[in-house]
Every structure is written in C-alpha cells, then in structure tokens.
Write a protein that holds these residues in place. Sequence first.
Motif, mmCIF file in Angstrom:
data_model
loop_
_atom_site.group_PDB
_atom_site.id
_atom_site.type_symbol
_atom_site.label_atom_id
_atom_site.label_comp_id
_atom_site.label_asym_id
_atom_site.label_seq_id
_atom_site.Cartn_x
_atom_site.Cartn_y
_atom_site.Cartn_z
ATOM 1 N N MET A 79 0.609 10.666 1.375
ATOM 2 C CA MET A 79 0.559 10.047 2.696
ATOM 3 C C MET A 79 1.795 9.167 2.890
ATOM 4 O O MET A 79 1.892 8.083 2.308
ATOM 5 N N ILE A 80 2.721 9.656 3.709
ATOM 6 C CA ILE A 80 3.995 8.974 3.900
ATOM 7 C C ILE A 80 4.245 8.841 5.397
ATOM 8 O O ILE A 80 4.472 9.837 6.086
ATOM 9 N N PRO A 81 4.197 7.636 5.935
ATOM 10 C CA PRO A 81 4.397 7.476 7.377
ATOM 11 C C PRO A 81 5.854 7.669 7.770
ATOM 12 O O PRO A 81 6.769 7.374 6.998
ATOM 13 N N ASP A 140 11.134 -0.035 10.780
ATOM 14 C CA ASP A 140 11.874 1.192 10.492
ATOM 15 C C ASP A 140 12.505 1.130 9.105
ATOM 16 O O ASP A 140 12.533 2.134 8.384
ATOM 17 N N ALA A 141 12.997 -0.048 8.728
ATOM 18 C CA ALA A 141 13.600 -0.204 7.396
ATOM 19 C C ALA A 141 12.565 0.048 6.300
ATOM 20 O O ALA A 141 12.871 0.668 5.276
ATOM 21 N N ILE A 142 11.340 -0.415 6.507
ATOM 22 C CA ILE A 142 10.282 -0.177 5.523
ATOM 23 C C ILE A 142 9.936 1.299 5.454
ATOM 24 O O ILE A 142 9.795 1.883 4.376
ATOM 25 N N ALA A 143 9.792 1.932 6.616
ATOM 26 C CA ALA A 143 9.370 3.335 6.653
ATOM 27 C C ALA A 143 10.414 4.269 6.044
ATOM 28 O O ALA A 143 10.069 5.304 5.476
ATOM 29 N N THR A 144 11.684 3.918 6.159
ATOM 30 C CA THR A 144 12.747 4.810 5.681
ATOM 31 C C THR A 144 13.262 4.434 4.294
ATOM 32 O O THR A 144 14.120 5.131 3.754
ATOM 33 N N ASP A 148 0.801 -1.227 0.000
ATOM 34 C CA ASP A 148 0.000 0.000 0.000
ATOM 35 C C ASP A 148 0.833 1.277 0.000
ATOM 36 O O ASP A 148 0.344 2.328 -0.433
ATOM 37 N N LEU A 149 2.064 1.220 0.478
ATOM 38 C CA LEU A 149 2.841 2.450 0.600
ATOM 39 C C LEU A 149 3.046 3.181 -0.731
ATOM 40 O O LEU A 149 2.975 4.417 -0.767
#
Length: 429
Positions: free
Chosen positions: A134-136, A222-226, A125-126
């Motif tokens: 929309m970026i977490p 964290d790896a996914i978000a960054t 979904d990202l």
Amino acid sequence: MTDAQDTAADSSLRTTGGTPPDDAGSSVMGAPTPLLEPREGIPPVIADEAALAQVIAAFAAGSGPVAVDAERASGYRYGQRAYLVQMRREGAGTALIDPVACPDLSGLGEALSGVEWVLHAATQDLPCLREIGMIPTRLFDTELAGRLAGFPRVGLGAMVEGVLGYVLEKGHSAVDWSTRPLPEPWLRYAALDVELLVDLRDALEKELDRQGKLEWALQEFDAIATAPPAEPRKDPWRRTSGMHKVRRRRQLAVVRELWQTRDRIAQRRDVSPGKVLSDAAIVEAALALPGNVHALAALNGFGHRTGRRQLEQWQAAVDRARALPEAGLPQPGQPVTGPPPPRAWADKDPAAAARLSAARAGVSALAERLGMPQENVISPDTVRRICWEPPKVVDTDSVGGALAGYGARGWQVGLVTPVLVDALVVKGS
C-alpha cells in the motif's frame, strides 16, 4: 512579509476548525462529546481473499479522500509490521483488514492510486504499509497539518477534540495488536481512529488556507509521498540505550556481539528484542567483560530466570568479542559526515559558531511570526550544514540553492533564504 506571516503576526492561531460531522456532536465551544461507536458499527475483520476483493471494489467505487491507519505491535513483536489496517471512505464505510491473513494488499493500493490518502503522522505508518503493497501517490498528513497551523497539541485525540469537538478513546494504543482474535473493544478503538479523519482533514485544510499556509502543506505532503524508503541504519547496535557509558573498543565489541545475537534470536522467535535481552543487560555485560557463565549470571539482567542454555549463548557472544584481534574492534563513535557537534564550534571555528548563533536567532524569530515549530520551518541540520560551510559567495541565489540541495521545499527556501543570508553576511568570517 507573506499573507501567512501577516495572519500569524496579527491574530492568535485558532485552535478549532470545522464542525462536528453530524448533529449528534456538541459544538467545539462547549463540552466535547465522547465518540463511543463507529457510525455503522464495528465492521467484521477482513481475513480472506474473497472478503478483501469486496473491500477493494467498494473502496474503488467510493468518493473523496480515504482515511488510512495501521496498528503495529511494537514492544511485542520483531520489526514494525502492520497487524491491522483501518480504512474509511465516503460510499464505502469503514474496513478493518488483517494483513497477517491478507499479506498482499497491493490490489487495494492500486485501486486507490491517485486518491488522496489521509493519515495522521504518515511517516510512522508508511513503512509498514509499504511492506504490504500500500503506497499512496497523494496524501494529507493531519499531524503535520496541525504543526504547520500552529496547534500546540497534535496527537490525533487532541486534534479531534480541539477541532471537531469529539473525544476519542485512548485506552488501546499500546496493546499487542498481533493478538488473534482481536478483542471487540480494540476493534472499536481501531475503527474510531479513522471515523473522523477525513472530517479533520477538511477542517485543517480550511484552517491552513485561512492562514495562507495551504500551499506549504501541499508541498510537505508531496515530499513525504515521493520520498524513497529510508536506507537501513548503519551500525544499529550503536543505538543501544546506555551506550554513553561504554568507552573502550573491546567493550564496544561486546555490545555489538550481544546486540547482533539478540537480534537474530528476536527475529527467529518474532518477539521484540527487548523481551529477549534488555539494553541495560547488554551494557552491563560490556562494562564487566565477564570471563565465564558464572560471572555473567551475577550481572543485572542475567539473573536466576535466565536458563543455563541462554547464559551460554550470551557468554559465547562475549567470548567472541574478547577474542577479536585489535583490527576487528569497532571504533568509538560513528564516522562524522556533517559538521561537528555545535558545542565544539566555538573552539574549532568561532566565525561559524557566530553564524550559527545568528541563524538560529533568525529562524526562531521567523518561526514565532509564523506560529509553527522551528523544525518545520527548516531542518536544524540544514541550518548547521550551511553555517558550517557557507557558499563562497553569499547571496540569495547561492543560499537558496544550498537550501534546495539539502532538500528544503520551495516555500522554505523562499522564507528562510533572507534569514540565512543576513546571518551569513553579518557574522561571516
């Protein structure tokens, strides 16, 4: 052995965690309870800026993590854009947002900056959420959490049922979400997808903590978000289904021309490329190299339903490929940037093949002790690269550095380094 290894080795993995969010549900030990309606009913779809502003204010004022989901129209529309965004947060309730009517949701994304977003299979979904702003900055992926915790089935429905004791409706996952207006049953299904997502997150957090894996999960999230957005795929036409049948360079050129023509048409019409022309038809034309429209029309996929004008545009693509000089023809296969396929190792480098066999056996045993899939313990590609070209001096520092250089997280480096050192030393050349 770590605490998590002790837990996984000494006790069977729990397939339930947490309890239903209220007294209406059944115990996970009994029959699961069908979840038929959202707690506050089906909210109205947000489709204008005024209503969106109210949602932004409500979610900014809410508390705790925010559950986020998105529905795409894969198989119906071109690309992977979002056609509905679902959100839920304590104090704000559930919101269903139409990103076609409200294409810029960056204000909502900014209002939730620093808040933990809870998604299921976040990497799916990202990309479409990023397109609408929309970026977490922080996230919790319930599917990945389930994998790390050793759950055998990690689909959202299976997780909600196994962990919380509720049954989600499964009927509308593959519908055309670009439909407007969206039918009420679809909206109910969409709202229920985020109804228990935070409850699931809380239960999985407890389970991961119990197994000693919570810190590992946080590193993964964290790896996914960054992670930066994925680079566009090079030569995407090479992924045409059935390409293994196409061997000659002239035939490859036909696949490329037809694929690119189809992609332009699909993008212009905003439909799935497969609805314009099937992969099977592209491969059929490449193998046959038809010389005219009549020959093309006789092939599977170009039958009586294909109009004369359409046939002419496909034949024009074939003709362009037929007219290319040799220098303009694509090369078979793609440039190899990493090791060769493992099946070729025994002939090319028997010592490397022995290293890989030992490493795979070691990683497999480690994954079994941890109670999680091997690919989540360490990327198979990383193992192949290190086994094919190991450090000149094999020790804990060099192998750990190589793992980190290929993107392994700290927890993976700590667990996998001893396994690979043993494999590289024992089976080294």
